[in-house]
Design a protein around this motif. Structure first.
Motif, PDB file in Angstrom:
ATOM      1  N   ARG A   1       0.843  -1.206   0.000  1.00 24.73           N
ATOM      2  CA  ARG A   1       0.000   0.000   0.000  1.00 24.73           C
ATOM      3  C   ARG A   1       0.885   1.267   0.000  1.00 24.73           C
ATOM      4  N   ASP A   2       1.515   1.561   1.109  1.00 23.73           N
ATOM      5  CA  ASP A   2       2.280   2.800   1.228  1.00 23.73           C
ATOM      6  C   ASP A   2       3.453   2.828   0.249  1.00 23.73           C
ATOM      7  N   GLY A   3       4.120   1.671   0.107  1.00 28.09           N
ATOM      8  CA  GLY A   3       5.251   1.590  -0.809  1.00 28.09           C
ATOM      9  C   GLY A   3       4.813   1.800  -2.246  1.00 28.09           C
TER      10      GLY A   3
ATOM     11  N   VAL B   1       2.511   2.227  15.695  1.00 25.91           N
ATOM     12  CA  VAL B   1       3.078   3.422  15.066  1.00 25.91           C
ATOM     13  C   VAL B   1       3.441   3.117  13.618  1.00 25.91           C
ATOM     14  N   HIS B   2       3.399   4.168  12.832  1.00 22.63           N
ATOM     15  CA  HIS B   2       3.723   4.090  11.403  1.00 22.63           C
ATOM     16  C   HIS B   2       4.847   5.092  11.180  1.00 22.63           C
ATOM     17  N   LEU B   3       6.055   4.574  10.928  1.00 22.53           N
ATOM     18  CA  LEU B   3       7.212   5.464  10.876  1.00 22.53           C
ATOM     19  C   LEU B   3       7.843   5.488   9.496  1.00 22.53           C
ATOM     20  N   HIS B   4       8.358   6.647   9.139  1.00 25.30           N
ATOM     21  CA  HIS B   4       9.125   6.781   7.906  1.00 25.30           C
ATOM     22  C   HIS B   4      10.588   7.044   8.253  1.00 25.30           C
ATOM     23  N   ASN B   5      11.459   6.693   7.319  1.00 25.50           N
ATOM     24  CA  ASN B   5      12.899   6.794   7.590  1.00 25.50           C
ATOM     25  C   ASN B   5      13.525   7.968   6.848  1.00 25.50           C
TER      26      ASN B   5
ATOM     27  N   GLY C   1      11.530   5.611   2.101  1.00 23.96           N
ATOM     28  CA  GLY C   1      10.175   5.916   2.560  1.00 23.96           C
ATOM     29  C   GLY C   1       9.919   5.368   3.946  1.00 23.96           C
ATOM     30  N   ASN C   2       9.154   4.278   4.001  1.00 27.10           N
ATOM     31  CA  ASN C   2       8.861   3.655   5.293  1.00 27.10           C
ATOM     32  C   ASN C   2      10.123   3.027   5.866  1.00 27.10           C
ATOM     33  N   ILE C   3      10.092   2.708   7.161  1.00 26.33           N
ATOM     34  CA  ILE C   3      11.217   1.957   7.698  1.00 26.33           C
ATOM     35  C   ILE C   3      11.253   0.600   7.018  1.00 26.33           C
TER      36      ILE C   3
HETATM   37 ZN    ZN Z   1       3.323   6.280   5.343  1.00 23.12          ZN
END
Ligand code: ZN
Length: 316
Positions: free
Chosen positions: A14-16, A210-214, A252-254
């Protein structure tokens, strides 16, 4: 079977994918989901019920959900921007739906053309719709507070506003709220502070993820900080997929592989087989040859003699 110590929720499909220029074919999405589930991933956000005009990458979400539901033991999560999306998610049979609410109203207006009040209304409408369903068909409903650690348009967001919105989402009928560092502005201290404050407001059991980005390289440090505060669900993306095109080199995301490696090294069981997880990268690399895949562990390989965390004993 014993429950792992933490739940790694894969959000790459999804996010990717929604941040990739190319659209991944359905067959690759399903192969990826099946392979990650076989590696031990028990929750995957497989898509988003948004307008295919806005996000053509997500146009086949109903088909992806239909496939994911055939994978034994997999919790199938989707993102929904509104009631219409939530109806489609229920029809498709998703186990979990997440409605994002950007705590930055500027971002909310820019992104989905909705004020805070309008998103809360939508949450209420979704909750009412879910209440009509038989208990065994009712998906888990999460309200996600996005841009919670800062917004690229507004900067820092006042904490009392975040607390008020968390309370309003719970009052609207969400089963829990989540905190999203959409912009990668968080640091370990701010992560701890906000988790503690929001939990103080809505109760610890109503904030578990939690939803974390790097974006600035603090992703794993932030995940560890959240873990130390008692957070047990972590969103992450295979290969850190979805790197921001305007910030070269920023992922993007971790990265799921690195996150799992961190926890397993620490003796925190994830239930995931790292070798099998890293092998999933081939599926993504083949389907999206122009997309850069991130991650230190996959490049360096596992340390000699690496065993991972002991599997916890089953609860009596
Ligand atoms: Zn996100």
């Amino acid at each position: 079977m014993a429950k792992p110590d933490v739940l790694i929720s894969e959000v790459g499909p999804r996010d990717g994918l929604q941040n990739c220029a190319e659209t991944m074919p359905l067959a690759s999405k399903t192969a990826w989901i099946a392979a990650e589930a076989a590696a031990g991933v028990t929750e995957i956000e497989v898509g988003s019920f948004v307008s295919p005009k806005l996000l053509p990458q997500m146009a086949d979400t109903a088909d992806v959900v239909a496939f994911a539901l055939t994978v034994p033991g997999l919790d199938v999560a989707v993102l929904v921007p509104n009631l219409k999306g939530a109806r489609m998610a229920v029809e498709a049979g998703a186990h979990k739906i997440t409605l994002p609410l950007s705590v930055s109203e500027t971002h909310s207006l820019r992104n989905i053309r909705r004020t805070h009040d309008q998103v809360i209304e939508e949450a209420k409408a979704i909750s009412d719709m879910l209440d009509e369903l038989p208990e065994d068909q009712r998906p888990h409903f999460e309200g996600s507070l996005s841009t919670a650690f800062g917004c690229t348009l507004e900067g820092a967001i006042p904490e009392d506003l975040i607390l008020r919105l968390a309370t309003r989402l719970m009052e609207a009928g969400c089963d829990e709220v989540g905190l999203s560092d959409t912009t990668g502005y968080g640091d370990p201290a701010s992560i701890k502070r906000l988790i503690r404050t929001v939990r103080g407001e809505v109760g610890a059991k109503n904030l578990t993820g939690v939803h974390l980005h790097n974006t600035r390289g603090l992703g794993l440090a932030n995940a560890l900080a959240a873990y130390e505060e008692g957070i047990t669900t972590f969103d992450s993306s295979l290969g850190g997929l979805g790197g921001c095109p305007t910030a070269p080199g920023a992922s993007g995301n971790i990265v799921t592989e690195d996150l799992v490696f961190m926890f397993e090294s620490m003796g925190v069981n994830t239930g995931i087989d790292l070798d099998a997880l890293m092998a999933c990268r081939e599926i993504v690399a083949k389907a999206l040859p122009d997309e850069e895949l991130y991650g230190f562990t996959p490049k360096a390989g596992l340390p000699l003699g690496f065993k991972g965390a002991p599997v916890p004993a089953a609860a009596e």
